[in-house]
Design a protein around this motif. Sequence first.
Motif, PDB file in Angstrom:
ATOM      1  N   ARG A 114       0.973   4.050  -2.762  1.00 54.01           N
ATOM      2  CA  ARG A 114       0.647   5.502  -2.284  1.00 54.01           C
ATOM      3  C   ARG A 114       1.737   6.551  -2.730  1.00 54.01           C
ATOM      4  O   ARG A 114       1.687   7.537  -3.394  1.00 54.01           O
ATOM      5  CB  ARG A 114       0.147   5.494  -0.802  1.00 54.01           C
ATOM      6  CG  ARG A 114      -0.153   6.926  -0.343  1.00 54.01           C
ATOM      7  CD  ARG A 114      -0.940   6.904   0.948  1.00 54.01           C
ATOM      8  NE  ARG A 114       0.158   6.195   2.159  1.00 54.01           N
ATOM      9  CZ  ARG A 114       0.190   5.055   2.394  1.00 54.01           C
ATOM     10  NH1 ARG A 114      -0.866   4.179   2.313  1.00 54.01           N
ATOM     11  NH2 ARG A 114       0.891   4.568   3.498  1.00 54.01           N
ATOM     12  N   ASP A 151      -1.474  -4.573  -3.545  1.00 52.42           N
ATOM     13  CA  ASP A 151      -2.557  -3.579  -3.138  1.00 52.42           C
ATOM     14  C   ASP A 151      -2.834  -2.858  -4.532  1.00 52.42           C
ATOM     15  O   ASP A 151      -1.983  -2.438  -5.185  1.00 52.42           O
ATOM     16  CB  ASP A 151      -1.903  -2.654  -2.235  1.00 52.42           C
ATOM     17  CG  ASP A 151      -2.883  -1.627  -1.688  1.00 52.42           C
ATOM     18  OD1 ASP A 151      -3.837  -2.222  -0.662  1.00 52.42           O
ATOM     19  OD2 ASP A 151      -2.942  -0.353  -1.986  1.00 52.42           O
ATOM     20  N   GLY A 187      -3.565  -2.800   4.406  1.00 52.85           N
ATOM     21  CA  GLY A 187      -3.030  -3.571   3.187  1.00 52.85           C
ATOM     22  C   GLY A 187      -3.918  -4.268   2.244  1.00 52.85           C
ATOM     23  O   GLY A 187      -5.081  -4.554   2.657  1.00 52.85           O
ATOM     24  N   SER A 246      -7.673  -2.428   0.287  1.00 51.47           N
ATOM     25  CA  SER A 246      -6.854  -1.723  -0.935  1.00 51.47           C
ATOM     26  C   SER A 246      -6.867  -0.128  -0.222  1.00 51.47           C
ATOM     27  O   SER A 246      -7.879   0.265   0.290  1.00 51.47           O
ATOM     28  CB  SER A 246      -7.606  -1.689  -2.320  1.00 51.47           C
ATOM     29  OG  SER A 246      -6.847  -1.031  -3.091  1.00 51.47           O
ATOM     30  N   GLY A 247      -5.771   0.075  -0.302  1.00 50.35           N
ATOM     31  CA  GLY A 247      -5.401   1.518   0.223  1.00 50.35           C
ATOM     32  C   GLY A 247      -5.601   1.666   1.630  1.00 50.35           C
ATOM     33  O   GLY A 247      -5.290   2.907   2.249  1.00 50.35           O
ATOM     34  N   ALA A 292       0.923  -1.177  -0.064  1.00 48.21           N
ATOM     35  CA  ALA A 292       0.073  -0.032   0.164  1.00 48.21           C
ATOM     36  C   ALA A 292       0.918   1.150   0.126  1.00 48.21           C
ATOM     37  O   ALA A 292       0.577   2.312  -0.822  1.00 48.21           O
ATOM     38  CB  ALA A 292      -1.162   0.005   1.298  1.00 48.21           C
TER      39      ALA A 292
END
Length: 172
Positions: free
Chosen positions: A87, A119, A131, A126-127, A83
């Motif tokens: 990101r 992810d 994770g 998700s996000g 994740a």
Amino acid sequence: MSSAAAEVVRLLTVHGTTVAVAESLTGGLVSAEITSVPGASKVFRGSVTAYATDLKHRLLGVDAELLARKGAVDAQVAGQMAAGARRFLGADWGIATTGVAGPDPQDGQAVGTVFVAVDGPFTQGSGSARGGKVRHLRLNGDRAEIRMESVRSVLALLLEELAGDQTGNERA
């Protein structure tokens, strides 16, 4: 170049999506495998090799308390690494590897204990701080074999998710 890496690049290209990688025990091998494929520059955002535990927190946003409590070789850590890669590197998909390649155990985990994670848009959790999808592996072999099988496994996990995305089915 592996056929799995070539298929990852192909599917990401078809979908118009990107991937970022967070690596520990594989030390850049996943990124090298993906970038060995012609055309990877269209879909590969970048990678973080966070070999040291503190870098998993500082560069990838893995929860410091979790790292202190569980160590770096843990399912939640792998999920948070994926994740974080997604990101912080601005990708649609994040994948991660963490584990023990040997020769000695680490954080109370035996040699061959590996977690790979993905992810993305359709992964469970998700996000989130939790994770995405994580797979726990118990691998045999020497250090090189464990590392290479970890590369194959994380690419296979991403392929499963991308194949689900291609058919319009969400993978949980």
